[in-house]
Each structure stands twice: as C-alpha cells, then as structure tokens.
Write a protein that holds these residues in place. Sequence first.
Motif, short mmCIF file in Angstrom:
data_model
loop_
_atom_site.label_atom_id
_atom_site.label_comp_id
_atom_site.label_asym_id
_atom_site.label_seq_id
_atom_site.Cartn_x
_atom_site.Cartn_y
_atom_site.Cartn_z
N LYS A 53 0.77 -1.25 0.09
CA LYS A 53 0.11 -0.04 0.07
C LYS A 53 0.78 1.37 -0.08
CE LYS A 53 -3.38 0.96 2.54
NZ LYS A 53 -4.92 1.12 1.97
N SER A 144 -8.34 -1.26 3.11
CA SER A 144 -8.84 -1.13 1.81
C SER A 144 -7.57 -1.16 0.81
CB SER A 144 -9.39 0.46 1.70
OG SER A 144 -8.27 1.57 1.89
N ASN A 146 -6.05 -0.20 -1.82
CA ASN A 146 -5.61 0.94 -2.63
C ASN A 146 -4.22 1.31 -2.21
OD1 ASN A 146 -7.76 1.94 -0.37
ND2 ASN A 146 -6.26 3.55 -0.55
N SER A 152 -10.65 4.62 -2.17
CA SER A 152 -10.59 3.27 -2.12
C SER A 152 -11.40 2.67 -3.27
CB SER A 152 -11.58 2.85 -0.89
OG SER A 152 -11.07 3.48 0.34
N HIS A 230 -7.03 12.35 2.44
CA HIS A 230 -7.31 11.03 2.26
C HIS A 230 -8.39 10.54 1.23
CE1 HIS A 230 -5.52 7.58 4.47
NE2 HIS A 230 -6.34 6.99 4.02
MG MG Z 1 -8.20 2.87 3.72
#
Ligand code: MG
Length: 330
Positions: A53, A144, A146, A152, A230
């Motif tokens: 990630k 998540s 991503n 996401s 985010h």
């Molecule tokens: Mg997340």
Amino acid sequence: MTRNVVKADAAAIERAAEELRAGALVAFPTETVYGLGADASNPVAVRAVFEAKGRPADHPLIVHLPDATHLHAWTRDVPDGARALARAFWPGPLTLILPRSALAGDAVTGGQDTVGLRVPAHPVARELLAAFARRGGHGVAAPSANRYGHVSPTTAAHVAEDLGDRVALILDGGPCEVGIESTIVAFAGDRPILMRPGGIGVDALARVLGRVPEAARAGAPRASGTHASHYAPRTAAFLVDAALLPIEVQRLVERDEVVAVLARRAQRPPGFDGPWIAAPADADGYARDLYANLRALDAAGADAILIEAPPADPAWLAIGDRLARATHRA
Ligand code: MG
Ligand code: TXA
C-alpha cells in the motif's frame, strides 16, 4: 486488467485461503470496499501489506473475522456497548476498537494497545474467512486495497489499477454494495467514541447504545482514514456549494480550464459539455457509486474536479467526511 484477477467462485476462494495461510496477499470484496488481506497473526505477511500500500507502519489494520465468536481470541475485554453493537450490526459495516490480546501483535495494531475487529457481511468475504479458519487461521488483516491516501476500491478492476501484481490474487466479487468504509467505534471505558463515520449511520448506533457516540478528538488513537487528506483523486478536487455550482463551472470554463463535475443533478450549465456525472439523489446510492465516480472523473484528465456539496443531513455524514478529505489541501 492483470492476470491475477479471478472470479470469486468456490475453487478460487479455497485457493485464496491457501495463499493467505502461506503468507501471501489476497485482495477480496467486502460489502464496503475491497480489502487487501493478509494472515493477521503472521507479522511478515502483515508487513507486506504496508509495503504494497505504501502505508506508514504505525497505522493499524482491521482484523476481519468469520463470526463474532472469534472476537475473544483477539481482545481482553468487550464493553457492554461493544457487545450490543456487535450483536446488532455484525456481520456488517462496523469496526470495533477493543483492548488487544496477545494474539494481536505490534505489526497489525501499529503498536497500539487496541485492535480493530470486524465481521464483514459480503458472502465472498465470509466464505474466505471461514475457509481460512478451517485451515487454522485466526483472522485476516485487511486495509482498503488501494495505494495509501488514494480513493478506495469498490471493484476488482480498481484494485488491479492500484496494486496490480503486488498481490498474489484479486478475488472478483463484483461491485461493493455499501461503497464507503465501515463505521469505526472505539471505547474509553464504557463511553463509545466515533472514530470514523461509515456504512452504519450514527442514528442507528445511538438507537442500540442508548446514546450518541462522542466525536473523536484530534490526537486520539491513530486512524489513517481520518487524516485530513485521504480518499483523494489525483486531480485537484473542490467542494462547491450547490447553489454556486453552475456559476463556478462557467467561471472556470471561461478561463479555459478543463473541468469534470460530480453533481447531484442531471442538468448542466448551458454550454457545458465536459465530463459530468449526475450521482444518485439518495445517500445510500451516492455512497455506493462515490469512489467509482471519483475514479472515473479522475481519468477524464481535467484540470479540476468540482463536487457539488452534499446536503447537511445526518444521513450524509460519512459522505461529507469522505468528500472533505478527498478535497482537502494542506
Ligand atoms: Mg483505507
Ligand atoms: O470497511 C472497511 O473498514 C474496510 C474493509 C476492507 O473492511 N477497511 C478499511 O481499512 O477501511 P483501512 O485500513 O483502510 O482503514 C481502517 C482504519 C484506519 O484508519 C486505521 O487507522 C483504523 O481503522 N484502525 C484500525 N485499528 C485501529 C486501532 N487499534 N485504533 C485506532 N484506529 C484503528
């Protein structure tokens, strides 16, 4: 799409459970968003999640369980309020932050003395977690799926876009129904604290708890999805007051800027023929499509994404939270 995307049939799910037991990473659908799964009790596998990630190592992961009976392996103490929430909303889009047991190591908890736990409702997630438990597994850590800070994923194709070959397998279970992440509730003693609004509304929590959960303060236990920026598209995105949307679109177009618009109405300003998505009018539909819409507008190659502000209504709380972070600039 990468070769590692497979339809989530029974054989693929068994193979995914094997991969997880062997320490590999598997992306899988949940009812909220796709998760990037690893064996939660294998610190090497958990560290690989952070690497895939690009996420800082002190941001804790949620441990996914096949059912609530597995809770007690991961936590020392379940306050009455947590017990009531688990009974009301599991399986479903709710994460509980509870005091961790010895099984919950530093890798998965980011060194906190608590652990995040969730029983997802998606049939593929449930079958995968059950198959993993049959092989002796205790729980699947899954953020998540991503890259850190990005939007996401709500389809297997989104996961492939972000993570590609960084995962052994991507189970394709179709688009996610809820579309935004789980609601996260922590406890200070017996006092419930809302760490992240999400798939379960605050009014539904309040009905079960008999009180409205307190809002988390800045500096409270770390939750990466609660950082100011985010869930963000790569194109600069701006929230625009509903009444001002047509004016703002025209102002930018007159300056020769290419704009893409996430609106809550079908009608465009006169003369505007750029990318325009009319999102569903209801909060559930809007949430379901939100991340796919942001990704689609991002792909339009515009200079800016304009997002019509959501209604100031409690049903839109989680959506307002995500849009504020998607449009935040430091
Ligand atoms: Mg997340
Ligand atoms: O719906 C969801 O929750 C999805 C699906 C895959 O289950 N997962 C998800 O994970 O959104 P992630 O890692 O993207 O977001 C989990 C949030 C993070 O902000 C993390 O910091 C917070 O939960 N979290 C996890 N454990 C925690 C803990 N012990 N204390 C405080 N926050 C915690």
